[in-house]
Design a protein around this motif. Structure first.
Motif, PDB file in Angstrom:
ATOM      1  N   THR A   8       0.846  -1.195   0.000  1.00 36.99           N
ATOM      2  CA  THR A   8       0.000   0.000   0.000  1.00 36.99           C
ATOM      3  C   THR A   8       0.877   1.239   0.000  1.00 36.99           C
ATOM      4  O   THR A   8       0.400   2.359  -0.018  1.00 36.99           O
ATOM      5  N   ASP A   9       2.207   1.024   0.058  1.00 37.27           N
ATOM      6  CA  ASP A   9       3.125   2.154   0.045  1.00 37.27           C
ATOM      7  C   ASP A   9       3.761   2.300  -1.338  1.00 37.27           C
ATOM      8  O   ASP A   9       3.217   1.831  -2.317  1.00 37.27           O
ATOM      9  N   HIS A  10       4.923   2.930  -1.400  1.00 35.31           N
ATOM     10  CA  HIS A  10       5.597   3.136  -2.684  1.00 35.31           C
ATOM     11  C   HIS A  10       7.008   2.578  -2.573  1.00 35.31           C
ATOM     12  O   HIS A  10       7.974   3.337  -2.528  1.00 35.31           O
ATOM     13  N   PRO A  11       7.145   1.254  -2.546  1.00 31.99           N
ATOM     14  CA  PRO A  11       8.449   0.626  -2.316  1.00 31.99           C
ATOM     15  C   PRO A  11       9.368   0.683  -3.530  1.00 31.99           C
ATOM     16  O   PRO A  11       8.895   0.754  -4.669  1.00 31.99           O
ATOM     17  N   ASP A  12      10.668   0.638  -3.283  1.00 32.42           N
ATOM     18  CA  ASP A  12      11.609   0.565  -4.394  1.00 32.42           C
ATOM     19  C   ASP A  12      11.908  -0.913  -4.662  1.00 32.42           C
ATOM     20  O   ASP A  12      11.433  -1.792  -3.934  1.00 32.42           O
ATOM     21  N   ALA A  13      12.692  -1.181  -5.701  1.00 34.68           N
ATOM     22  CA  ALA A  13      12.943  -2.562  -6.112  1.00 34.68           C
ATOM     23  C   ALA A  13      13.543  -3.385  -4.982  1.00 34.68           C
ATOM     24  O   ALA A  13      13.154  -4.531  -4.759  1.00 34.68           O
ATOM     25  N   ASP A  53      14.974  11.152  -4.968  1.00 36.02           N
ATOM     26  CA  ASP A  53      16.049  10.430  -4.304  1.00 36.02           C
ATOM     27  C   ASP A  53      16.812   9.478  -5.225  1.00 36.02           C
ATOM     28  O   ASP A  53      17.647   8.721  -4.784  1.00 36.02           O
ATOM     29  N   GLY A  54      16.499   9.490  -6.507  1.00 39.79           N
ATOM     30  CA  GLY A  54      17.292   8.688  -7.438  1.00 39.79           C
ATOM     31  C   GLY A  54      16.710   7.347  -7.828  1.00 39.79           C
ATOM     32  O   GLY A  54      16.571   7.052  -8.995  1.00 39.79           O
ATOM     33  N   ARG A  55      16.348   6.513  -6.853  1.00 41.48           N
ATOM     34  CA  ARG A  55      15.894   5.195  -7.279  1.00 41.48           C
ATOM     35  C   ARG A  55      14.405   5.166  -7.604  1.00 41.48           C
ATOM     36  O   ARG A  55      13.644   6.037  -7.183  1.00 41.48           O
ATOM     37  N   ALA A  56      14.028   4.172  -8.377  1.00 36.66           N
ATOM     38  CA  ALA A  56      12.651   4.064  -8.840  1.00 36.66           C
ATOM     39  C   ALA A  56      11.771   3.443  -7.776  1.00 36.66           C
ATOM     40  O   ALA A  56      12.191   2.546  -7.060  1.00 36.66           O
ATOM     41  N   ARG A  57      10.559   3.920  -7.669  1.00 32.07           N
ATOM     42  CA  ARG A  57       9.609   3.358  -6.715  1.00 32.07           C
ATOM     43  C   ARG A  57       8.338   3.015  -7.473  1.00 32.07           C
ATOM     44  O   ARG A  57       8.032   3.605  -8.499  1.00 32.07           O
ATOM     45  N   PHE A  58       7.613   2.018  -6.958  1.00 31.95           N
ATOM     46  CA  PHE A  58       6.480   1.486  -7.712  1.00 31.95           C
ATOM     47  C   PHE A  58       5.171   1.500  -6.952  1.00 31.95           C
ATOM     48  O   PHE A  58       5.156   1.479  -5.727  1.00 31.95           O
ATOM     49  N   GLU A  59       4.073   1.514  -7.694  1.00 31.36           N
ATOM     50  CA  GLU A  59       2.766   1.389  -7.060  1.00 31.36           C
ATOM     51  C   GLU A  59       1.767   0.802  -8.042  1.00 31.36           C
ATOM     52  O   GLU A  59       1.939   0.865  -9.254  1.00 31.36           O
ATOM     53  N   ASN A  60       0.726   0.229  -7.509  1.00 25.00           N
ATOM     54  CA  ASN A  60      -0.335  -0.364  -8.325  1.00 25.00           C
ATOM     55  C   ASN A  60      -1.065   0.717  -9.108  1.00 25.00           C
ATOM     56  O   ASN A  60      -1.187   1.830  -8.648  1.00 25.00           O
ATOM     57  N   THR A  61      -1.565   0.351 -10.258  1.00 23.97           N
ATOM     58  CA  THR A  61      -2.293   1.336 -11.058  1.00 23.97           C
ATOM     59  C   THR A  61      -3.790   1.093 -11.034  1.00 23.97           C
ATOM     60  O   THR A  61      -4.531   1.743 -11.752  1.00 23.97           O
ATOM     61  N   GLY A  73      22.121  26.505  -3.956  1.00 25.03           N
ATOM     62  CA  GLY A  73      20.860  26.911  -4.564  1.00 25.03           C
ATOM     63  C   GLY A  73      21.039  27.732  -5.826  1.00 25.03           C
ATOM     64  O   GLY A  73      20.098  28.343  -6.318  1.00 25.03           O
ATOM     65  N   ALA A  74      22.258  27.753  -6.371  1.00 21.04           N
ATOM     66  CA  ALA A  74      22.512  28.556  -7.562  1.00 21.04           C
ATOM     67  C   ALA A  74      22.026  27.871  -8.836  1.00 21.04           C
ATOM     68  O   ALA A  74      21.726  28.517  -9.832  1.00 21.04           O
ATOM     69  N   ILE A  75      21.968  26.556  -8.794  1.00 21.59           N
ATOM     70  CA  ILE A  75      21.406  25.823  -9.931  1.00 21.59           C
ATOM     71  C   ILE A  75      20.445  24.776  -9.380  1.00 21.59           C
ATOM     72  O   ILE A  75      20.438  24.499  -8.188  1.00 21.59           O
ATOM     73  N   GLN A  76      19.643  24.215 -10.266  1.00 19.19           N
ATOM     74  CA  GLN A  76      18.668  23.252  -9.836  1.00 19.19           C
ATOM     75  C   GLN A  76      18.851  21.940 -10.571  1.00 19.19           C
ATOM     76  O   GLN A  76      19.126  21.911 -11.756  1.00 19.19           O
ATOM     77  N   ARG A  77      18.717  20.856  -9.838  1.00 20.52           N
ATOM     78  CA  ARG A  77      18.853  19.525 -10.417  1.00 20.52           C
ATOM     79  C   ARG A  77      17.464  18.963 -10.711  1.00 20.52           C
ATOM     80  O   ARG A  77      16.566  19.033  -9.886  1.00 20.52           O
ATOM     81  N   HIS A  78      17.301  18.417 -11.898  1.00 21.93           N
ATOM     82  CA  HIS A  78      16.029  17.792 -12.237  1.00 21.93           C
ATOM     83  C   HIS A  78      16.256  16.323 -12.545  1.00 21.93           C
ATOM     84  O   HIS A  78      17.226  15.975 -13.203  1.00 21.93           O
TER      85      HIS A  78
END
Lengths: 141, 141
Positions: free
Chosen positions: A37-42, A81-89, B72-77
Motif C-alpha cells: 500500500t506504500d511506494h516501495p523501491d525494487a 532520491d534517485g531510485r525508482a519506486r512502484f505502485e499499483n495502477t 541553490g545557484a542551480i537546480q537539479r532535475h
DNA sequence: AATGCAATTGCGAATGATTTGCAAGAAAAG
DNA sequence: CTTTTCTTGCAAATCATTCGCAATTGCATT
C-alpha cells in the motif's frame, strides 16, 4: 476499493494473457506487489519477496517489475532520491505530496489541476500522455 | 532578463562568499553553466567545458555542480530518462513539458496551478517547499 | 506420469551515472 | 618565496539496474 487478492488475480491474468508462465517466483512477487500500500523501491520489494520465498532473486524482481510496467499494471515513479519506486495502477490516478522530514508519500487528486494541465498543454500545441506532479513539503504546526 | 555574464558573476560571488577558491576549471564550468539556456546533463556540460579548456575533468564538473546545487545557484532535475539535468535558478520559477518524441524541454508557468498547489497542500496540513510538475506529451497535428 | 522444448531463473559480470580516495598541483595568506 | 589548505585528475569504488548464460522449470503433448 480493490482488495490485495483481487489485485493479485489481475496481475496473474495479465501475465497469462500474453502466454507467459506462472512461476513460483512470479507468484511471490505478484503477491508482494498486490499487498503493497506504500511506494516501495525494487530492493524493498525484493526483501519482502525473499522473506516469503528464498528462491527469489533481485534480478527477477527487476524483470517482473518491468514486465508489469510494460503492461501498465504498475507504475514507476522517479522521485528526487534517485531510485525508482512502484505502485499499483488499479487505483484512480493521483499525484503525490512527499513529506521532506519523514519521506512519507501522501496521495491526492485535484480535478481542477488535471483540467488546467490539459489546457496548458493544448495551448502549447501538445497532447498530454502522462504527467508527474510532486509536491515536496513540511507539516504545518 | 539576466545575461549570461551577470549569471557568471553571481556564480563567482557564490563561490567566494564561502571562502572557496576560484580555479581555472571552476571559471570554465561556471561560464558554461551561465551560458546554458537548455537543460544539459553532467556529461553535456563536461563536453562544453572540455572544449574550452582541456584541463577540465568530468569529476570536477560533478563536484562543481554539487557545489552550486547546495548553494541553490542551480537546480537539479530528475526527468524520467534517469540522468540528472541542470538549469540556472536565476530565472523565474517554471514547470516543464517534455516532448516524448524529441526529448525537447519546454518551459511554462501557470499562476493558477501554483495557487491550486498551495491550496491542496494547505488542505492536507502541509506547506510546500518546492514542487515538480512535468507534463510528458506529443505534438498535436 | 514421462517427454520435449521454450520460457524463466539465479548467478555474477556488465553497465551507466555519479562519487570518492589519493597523491600531485595550484590558490591564497604570510 | 614558503607554507598551508583547497582542488584537481585519475582510477577505482558505488549504486541502481540490466544482461549473458548455463541450469532449471512450466506446461502442452504424449
Amino acid at each position: 476499493m480493490t482488495t490485495a487478492h483481487e489485485r493479485y488475480e489481475r496481475f496473474c491474468a495479465d501475465i497469462k494473457a500474453v502466454g507467459l508462465r506462472m512461476t513460483e517466483q512470479r507468484k511471490v512477487i505478484l503477491r508482494v506487489l498486490a499487498e503493497a500500500t506504500d511506494h516501495p523501491d525494487a530492493n524493498a520489494l525484493f526483501q519482502r519477496a525473499y522473506a516469503k520465498d528464498g528462491s527469489v532473486s533481485l534480478a527477477t524482481v527487476y524483470r517482473t517489475l518491468r514486465l508489469l510496467e510494460d503492461k501498465g499494471a504498475i507504475q514507476r515513479h522517479a522521485f528526487d532520491d534517485g531510485r525508482a519506486r512502484f505502485e499499483n495502477t488499479d487505483t484512480d490516478h493521483h499525484d503525490h505530496l512527499i513529506d521532506l522530514d519523514t519521506n512519507a508519500v501522501i496521495e491526492f487528486r485535484s480535478e481542477k489541476i488535471e483540467k488546467l494541465q490539459a489546457e496548458i498543454a493544448a495551448e502549447l500545441g501538445y497532447e498530454i500522455v502522462r504527467h508527474k506532479l510532486e509536491l515536496y513539503g513540511r507539516k504545518r504546526k
